[in-house]
Structures are given as structure tokens and as C-alpha cells.
Motif scaffolding. Structure first.
Motif, short mmCIF file in Angstrom:
data_model
loop_
_atom_site.label_atom_id
_atom_site.label_comp_id
_atom_site.label_asym_id
_atom_site.label_seq_id
_atom_site.Cartn_x
_atom_site.Cartn_y
_atom_site.Cartn_z
N ARG A 187 38.31 6.37 48.00
CA ARG A 187 39.01 7.96 48.51
C ARG A 187 40.12 7.35 48.12
O ARG A 187 40.99 7.89 48.35
CB ARG A 187 38.89 7.39 50.27
CG ARG A 187 37.70 8.55 50.81
CD ARG A 187 37.42 8.84 52.50
NE ARG A 187 38.04 7.40 53.24
CZ ARG A 187 36.07 6.97 52.99
NH1 ARG A 187 35.26 7.32 53.08
NH2 ARG A 187 37.10 5.39 54.45
N ASP A 188 40.79 5.61 48.54
CA ASP A 188 41.88 5.39 48.08
C ASP A 188 42.04 5.61 46.52
O ASP A 188 43.48 6.20 46.24
CB ASP A 188 42.27 3.76 48.35
CG ASP A 188 42.11 2.95 49.36
OD1 ASP A 188 41.91 4.03 50.12
OD2 ASP A 188 41.81 1.81 49.57
N ASP A 189 41.20 5.16 45.86
CA ASP A 189 41.79 5.71 44.49
C ASP A 189 41.83 7.32 44.06
O ASP A 189 42.82 7.54 43.82
CB ASP A 189 40.70 4.83 43.45
CG ASP A 189 40.55 5.94 42.36
OD1 ASP A 189 41.30 5.05 41.44
OD2 ASP A 189 39.92 6.50 41.50
N PHE A 202 45.72 8.23 46.15
CA PHE A 202 45.86 7.23 43.98
C PHE A 202 46.28 8.48 43.27
O PHE A 202 47.38 8.54 42.52
CB PHE A 202 45.90 6.22 43.60
CG PHE A 202 46.35 5.42 42.75
CD1 PHE A 202 47.78 4.66 42.60
CD2 PHE A 202 46.07 5.44 41.50
CE1 PHE A 202 48.44 4.04 42.17
CE2 PHE A 202 47.07 4.89 40.34
CZ PHE A 202 48.23 4.30 41.04
N MET A 226 49.59 -1.57 48.84
CA MET A 226 48.16 -1.68 48.67
C MET A 226 48.28 -3.76 49.53
O MET A 226 47.27 -4.07 49.33
CB MET A 226 47.23 -1.16 48.34
CG MET A 226 47.24 0.34 48.77
SD MET A 226 47.09 0.30 50.42
CE MET A 226 45.41 0.37 50.63
#
Length: 105
Positions: free
Chosen positions: A36-38, A41, A56
Motif C-alpha cells: 500500500r505504501d508503494d 508513493f 518514512m
């Protein structure tokens, strides 16, 4: 054979270096969070991607400090448990609460 105390003193034992959560549920949630972070981003414009990475990195730099505190608190709790167990005189290592229910204090 070196004692564990000597190994700790000399830096031969470092739990943080070998830490790897064994729970499959944790590993699964960690991978999902990273995905999800990727995804997030990639949605950011380039000028915000660098800022997000710095943010982060700051958050992740706190993890070892947090884990160190958790380890120290757990170690202290274990030591207190040992003290309580070994200071008991009931023959079983249990400290009675003084109640008839047999509950531990």
C-alpha cells in the motif's frame, strides 16, 4: 564457553540484529502495508515523493529505539518474575494472595 553475561557485555549478543517476526499474520500484514505504501508513493508527484521518503525514513529510524525500550521492559519484567518466584517460601514458587480462592498476587 563464554557466559551470556560476558557475551552481552562484549556485544556478542544482539537480539535486534536477529529479529524477525515469526508470526505469519504479522509478515502478511507487513507485506500488505508495504504494498500500500508503494502504491501510494507511485501516485505522488515527483516533488512529494522525495518528501514522503524522508518522512518514512524518519519514522523507520524510530523503530530500533522503540524495540530497544520494549526489550528492556520485557527483560525487567522477566527479572521481576524470577525474583518473585525465587523469593517465595511456599515450596512451589508461587506467592499466595492471602485469599482462599488460591489466586496469585
Amino acid at each position: 564457553m563464554k557466559s551470556i553475561i560476558e557475551a552481552l557485555f562484549n556485544g556478542g549478543v544482539s537480539p535486534i540484529d536477529s529479529f524477525c517476526p515469526a508470526l505469519e499474520s504479522y509478515q502478511k500484514k507487513w507485506k500488505e502495508a508495504l504494498a500500500r505504501d508503494d502504491d501510494f508513493f507511485k501516485k505522488l508527484p515527483p516533488e512529494l515523493q522525495e518528501e514522503f521518503e524522508r518522512l518514512m525514513d524518519e519514522h523507520f529510524s524510530l523503530l530500533p529505539l522503540e524495540m530497544s525500550e520494549i526489550y528492556a521492559q520485557g527483560f525487567k519484567l522477566g527479572a521481576r518474575l524470577s525474583c518473585e518466584i525465587f523469593s517465595s517460601d511456599d515450596g512451589l514458587g508461587l506467592v499466595s494472595s492471602g485469599t482462599s480462592s488460591g489466586a496469585l498476587s
